[in-house]
Write a protein that holds these residues in place. Structure first.
Motif, mmCIF file in Angstrom:
data_model
loop_
_atom_site.group_PDB
_atom_site.id
_atom_site.type_symbol
_atom_site.label_atom_id
_atom_site.label_comp_id
_atom_site.label_asym_id
_atom_site.label_seq_id
_atom_site.Cartn_x
_atom_site.Cartn_y
_atom_site.Cartn_z
ATOM 1 N N ALA A 1 1.236 -1.412 0.449
ATOM 2 C CA ALA A 1 0.069 -0.189 -0.051
ATOM 3 C C ALA A 1 1.257 1.451 0.191
ATOM 4 C CB ALA A 1 -0.693 0.040 1.288
ATOM 5 N N TRP B 1 -5.771 7.468 -7.958
ATOM 6 C CA TRP B 1 -5.727 6.496 -7.290
ATOM 7 C C TRP B 1 -6.217 5.410 -8.463
ATOM 8 C CZ3 TRP B 1 -7.532 5.778 -1.806
ATOM 9 C CH2 TRP B 1 -6.155 6.041 -0.582
ATOM 10 N N THR C 1 -1.596 14.601 -2.482
ATOM 11 C CA THR C 1 -2.087 15.236 -1.066
ATOM 12 C C THR C 1 -2.054 16.296 -0.215
ATOM 13 O OG1 THR C 1 -2.873 12.562 -1.722
ATOM 14 C CG2 THR C 1 -3.734 14.014 0.438
ATOM 15 N N LYS D 1 -1.277 17.600 3.410
ATOM 16 C CA LYS D 1 -0.738 16.918 4.789
ATOM 17 C C LYS D 1 -1.498 18.091 5.690
ATOM 18 C CE LYS D 1 0.630 13.520 2.641
ATOM 19 N NZ LYS D 1 0.834 13.954 0.713
HETATM 20 O O1 LIG Z 1 6.559 13.297 -7.483
HETATM 21 C C1 LIG Z 1 5.789 12.622 -6.215
HETATM 22 C C2 LIG Z 1 4.838 12.588 -5.843
HETATM 23 C C3 LIG Z 1 4.933 12.091 -4.591
HETATM 24 N N1 LIG Z 1 5.951 11.859 -4.115
HETATM 25 C C4 LIG Z 1 5.503 10.928 -2.242
HETATM 26 O O2 LIG Z 1 5.076 10.143 -2.393
HETATM 27 C C5 LIG Z 1 3.740 9.996 -1.237
HETATM 28 C C6 LIG Z 1 2.749 9.498 -1.485
HETATM 29 O O3 LIG Z 1 1.982 10.814 -1.932
HETATM 30 P P1 LIG Z 1 0.302 11.324 -1.735
HETATM 31 O O4 LIG Z 1 0.095 12.742 -2.121
HETATM 32 O O5 LIG Z 1 0.671 11.634 0.100
HETATM 33 O O6 LIG Z 1 -0.336 10.775 -1.984
HETATM 34 P P2 LIG Z 1 -1.349 9.578 -1.033
HETATM 35 O O7 LIG Z 1 -3.238 9.105 -2.053
HETATM 36 O O8 LIG Z 1 -1.848 9.877 0.286
HETATM 37 O O9 LIG Z 1 -0.440 7.894 -0.700
HETATM 38 C C7 LIG Z 1 -0.624 6.659 -1.309
HETATM 39 O O10 LIG Z 1 -0.740 6.489 -2.393
HETATM 40 C C8 LIG Z 1 0.208 6.466 -3.250
HETATM 41 C C9 LIG Z 1 0.139 6.132 -5.006
HETATM 42 O O11 LIG Z 1 -0.413 5.110 -4.838
HETATM 43 C C10 LIG Z 1 1.230 5.529 -2.107
HETATM 44 O O12 LIG Z 1 2.559 6.182 -2.885
HETATM 45 C C11 LIG Z 1 1.284 6.557 -1.160
HETATM 46 O O13 LIG Z 1 2.595 5.459 -0.495
HETATM 47 C C12 LIG Z 1 -0.265 6.054 -0.490
HETATM 48 O O14 LIG Z 1 0.142 6.658 0.701
HETATM 49 C C13 LIG Z 1 4.176 11.237 -0.302
HETATM 50 O O15 LIG Z 1 5.098 11.641 0.908
HETATM 51 C C14 LIG Z 1 4.495 12.239 -1.486
HETATM 52 O O16 LIG Z 1 5.483 13.199 -0.744
HETATM 53 C C15 LIG Z 1 6.692 11.674 -4.437
HETATM 54 O O17 LIG Z 1 8.027 11.845 -3.359
HETATM 55 N N2 LIG Z 1 7.255 12.320 -5.695
#
Ligand SMILES: O=c1ccn([C@@H]2O[C@H](COP(=O)(O)OP(=O)(O)O[C@H]3O[C@H](CO)[C@@H](O)[C@H](O)[C@H]3O)[C@@H](O)[C@H]2O)c(=O)[nH]1
Length: 762
Positions: free
Chosen positions: A371, A512, A647, A649
């Motif tokens: 995940a 997603w 996303t 925070k």
């Molecule tokens: O270009 C990017 C985009 C995102 N992130 C990091 O990836 C993580 C997840 O990004 P986020 O925007 O928080 O996405 P979420 O939908 O909340 O995250 C879920 O979904 C993502 C895609 O499936 C997974 O990578 C994550 O681990 C999972 O927690 C964060 O720490 C971001 O900082 C990067 O490092 N580089």
């Protein structure tokens, strides 16, 4: 991309090699060691009750399909066309239901026993040596945008990781932060935090602090609980730490980015400033850590997921070391849990029931899905090595075929190849004397063009080509023959922040779903992995459920349109109450919702949480999944590209004044994004249909036009209006961000007008 490599807890920059041993073993006969984990299947009776309930819903769906096939003219008032559309949609729902029954057939959970990691007869609080040779862990945190992900959020995550309980943590835990935003602020904040960590980590360990992210620890009580003179030292230390944390927060908040840029952001930052930002997970998570500390286990964390259980790594070790066969745990995933989560999950994104029911079920097949965050990987699994890979190929001398193969797979860096060889063949690496001596090597392997001509991004590392690289990478690991485990601990191992508000939630669901469709239409889809690799058939079915989310959109949309269409064109797509077949859809409606409701009850959730999730499912499928479906359609025609929208925070942590707007954080908010148009239109259409239908019932008979739609069609429309109630409220009386913007209302009205015209002409 910028990379900051932070040495672990004690500030040490040295570490031993990452032996993946299972503890020291002496030659003399000893009783078998106490188990590190226990597999607990669901009780037989309960398991059968759930299976039968699932099968009952499936049988009713099949009965409805049979009814449609037998009465293909659609009964009284049907022209056959709507029945055929309903038949196709219901066939899809039946297939999905069958997949769900299969996925949830044999739920399993694992109980971990970290106390048994300690040599027999010792207590868990004994010294590190008594734990034996536990493997080293590289902890990898990603951040990307200092505005959406305030540096203080990342700092808290890093501090909580550094303070984890682990034997010889200073040598065996290393923390890396990758910043795709290349932000000097984040870099500066981390450097400031490193100083604070030197006091924070010993404080946490000395007093057994439960939650080691300072923002949580200091917010949970305004002053520490103290009982008398014995606590005096603690009280002094607590006050000192609180002051230091407040100072740290002030220093981070008051930093001016421009002055940082003028004066240089620190040597690590400068070193990596010119590295291109792309495909961060593979580059940083694997390659940079490989040439620096090369731990056999990697923990991946989003920047907002702090450690909530200081023994999280010990629990994970129970699952990584506690099976006879390493294949049983290629990776160990902790369920995503959220702090300060809104009551009753109003946005349907807390996924508690999903993890407890669906993922526990999948665990009985080949294992939990990866995940993205809160996951411990064996590095060798990430390197695309199958389980129990033995060393017929151990000829690792220069010039041998395996040496050449390593170069083809991992690229030309000698250091990276050596580290990969150590991982693949479980060799212990030489202790790293000084990780700063590896900066040049790390820079070389972190270049994006290092991938060219290698297997990075395909067979090695995180897989490229999808916005949900986590699911894709986990699926590849399963396809190599590994299993995986869901790690459930009390308290939960990690906690993050869930987005709130309509725009943020739907954007996340859309991203997603876009990533999932990218997988399903690619050569990485699970069907091919089952046919040609080692992905189990039922695991493939489970992947299809999740990857198929966006494909559900057209069916749900069509089914949602059938009710209004029938009422507007005076037809029916369901049997009338007076007809024999009426009991089938009625029983289906009741049993499906009861089954779903009982799942929420079994997970200890409220009736309100069930309703909110049910309602959000309808909203998400018509909005986020529909748009994701269209996006991927356009991408496959070469007409558009997909982008990762980060996303937002928890801003409250760093911006105290920012949180005044949220009078009711659980209430749905809107903006002018196109994602809101389909649901707004469908909500309007259903209201129009119910009104027209009611008028026809009241006046139609008098005019000699009998009302063909029955109670079924009215119930469908009424149910959808209930599900879309936040939108109805947004259309009619919502103000500010709670109201739907006029631009969205106008576009939705246009769609409704087009649909009504279409109904009139057919
Ligand atoms: O270009 C990017 C985009 C995102 N992130 C990091 O990836 C993580 C997840 O990004 P986020 O925007 O928080 O996405 P979420 O939908 O909340 O995250 C879920 O979904 C993502 C895609 O499936 C997974 O990578 C994550 O681990 C999972 O927690 C964060 O720490 C971001 O900082 C990067 O490092 N580089």
């Amino acid at each position: 991309m910028a990379v900051v490599a932070a040495a672990a807890a004690t500030g040490s920059t040295t570490r031993s090699g990452g032996g993946g041993g299972e503890g020291t073993r002496s030659g003399r006969k000893k009783p078998p060691p106490p188990p590190l984990q226990e597999r607990v299947p669901l009780g037989r009776r309960a398991a059968w009750a759930w299976r039968l309930a699932g099968l009952a819903v499936l049988l009713l769906l099949l009965a409805l399909l049979a009814l449609r096939l037998l009465r293909h003219h659609g009964g009284a008032g049907g022209d056959g066309g709507v029945w055929r559309v309903a038949l196709v949609c219901e066939a899809w729902f039946a297939a999905l239901c069958a997949l769900n029954v299969s996925a949830k057939w044999s739920p399993v959970r694992f109980v971990t026993r970290p106390e048994n990691l300690v040599a027999e007869g010792r207590t868990p609080s004994t010294t590190a040596a008594e734990y034996g040779e536990l493997p080293a862990v590289d902890m990898l945190v990603t951040t990307a945008d200092p505005a959406l992900e305030p540096p203080l959020v990342t700092v808290n995550t890093v501090l909580s990781l550094l303070a984890l309980d682990y034997p010889r943590a200073g040598e065996r835990l290393a923390c890396y932060v990758s910043d795709d935003g290349c932000s000097p602020l984040t870099c500066h904040a981390l450097r400031e935090a490193a100083g604070f960590a030197a006091a924070w980590v010993p404080f946490c360990r000395r007093y057994g602090v439960a939650v080691r992210a300072p923002f949580r620890y200091f917010s949970s009580s305004s002053s520490p609980e103290s009982g008398g003179p014995a606590d005096r030292k603690f009280l002094d230390d607590w006050t000192f730490m609180k002051d230091e944390y407040d100072k740290l927060v002030r220093r981070i908040k008051n930093t001016d980015e421009r002055s940082l840029l003028r004066h240089g952001g620190g040597e690590f930052f400068a070193e990596f400033l010119n590295v291109e930002r792309r495909n961060h997970p593979t580059i940083v998570k694997t390659r940079v850590s490989a040439v620096m500390t090369n731990a056999p286990i990697m923990l991946n964390m989003d920047c907002d997921m702090f450690v909530n259980n200081p023994q999280a790594v010990l629990h994970a070790m129970c699952l990584l070391l506690g099976f006879d066969d390493e294949a049983s745990s290629g990776f160990v995933q902790a369920p995503q849990r959220f702090y300060d989560a809104l009551k009753d999950d109003p946005f349907g994104n807390q996924m508690e029931c999903f993890f407890k029911r669906f993922i526990s079920g999948v665990q009985g097949v080949q294992g939990a899905f990866y995940a993205g965050t809160g996951c411990f990987h064996r590095r060798k699994a990430v390197y695309g090595v199958p389980p129990n890979f033995n060393g017929a190929e151990r000829e690792d001398t220069i010039g041998s075929s395996s040496y050449k193969e390593l170069h083809t797979r991992f690229g030309n860096s000698e250091e990276l190849n050596e580290s990969a060889r150590n991982i693949i063949w479980d060799l212990s690496s030489k202790p790293m004397v000084d990780i700063s001596s590896r900066i040049e090597v790390a820079k070389a392997v972190s270049a994006c063009n290092y991938d060219i001509g290698t297997c990075w991004g395909q067979e090695v590392g995180w897989v490229y080509g999808s916005l949900t690289e986590d699911i894709l990478t986990g699926q590849r690991i399963h396809a190599m023959g590994w299993r995986s485990v869901l790690m459930v601990t009390e308290p939960p191992a990690f906690m993050g922040s869930a987005p709130i508000g309509g725009p943020a939630c739907l954007t996340q669901f859309k991203r997603w779903a876009t990533g999932q469709s990218e997988i399903i239409i690619s050569r990485n889809n699970p069907i091919l992995a089952t046919m040609f690799k080692r992905l189990k058939f039922r695991q493939c079915l489970a992947y299809l459920i999740v990857l198929g989310w966006p494909l559900r959109a057209p069916f749900e949309l069509c089914y949602g349109l059938l009710g209004p269409y029938c009422i507007l064109t005076n037809q029916s797509f369901l049997p009338k109450a007076s007809e024999d077949g009426f009991s089938v859809p009625l029983a289906l409606f009741i049993s499906y919702n009861t089954y779903n409701f009982m799942e929420y009850m079994a997970c200890g959730l409220s009736a309100r949480a069930w309703w909110n999730n049910h309602r959000m499912q309808r909203i998400i499928s018509v909005s986020a999944w529909t748009l994701a479906f269209l996006t991927v359609l356009l991408k496959s025609l070469g007409l558009s590209e997909t982008v990762f929208e980060v996303t937002g925070k928890d801003k409250s942590m760093s911006d105290d004044d920012d949180n005044t707007d949220g009078a009711d954080p659980g209430r749905f908010t809107f903006d002018s994004s196109p994602v809101f148009i389909p649901v707004t239109a469908l909500a309007m259409l259903n209201i129009v249909a119910v009104t027209v239908g009611a008028c026809r019932v009241a006046f139609g008979t008098a005019e000699g036009v009998p009302c063909a739609p029955g109670i079924g069609e009215f119930m469908c429309c009424g149910w959808l209006v209930l599900c879309f109630f936040p939108f109805v409220r947004g259309i009619v009386w919502g103000k500010g961000s709670y109201g739907i913007p006029w631009s969205v209302k106008l576009k939705a009205s246009l769609l409704v007008a087009m649909f009504v015209t279409f109904c009139k002409t057919t």
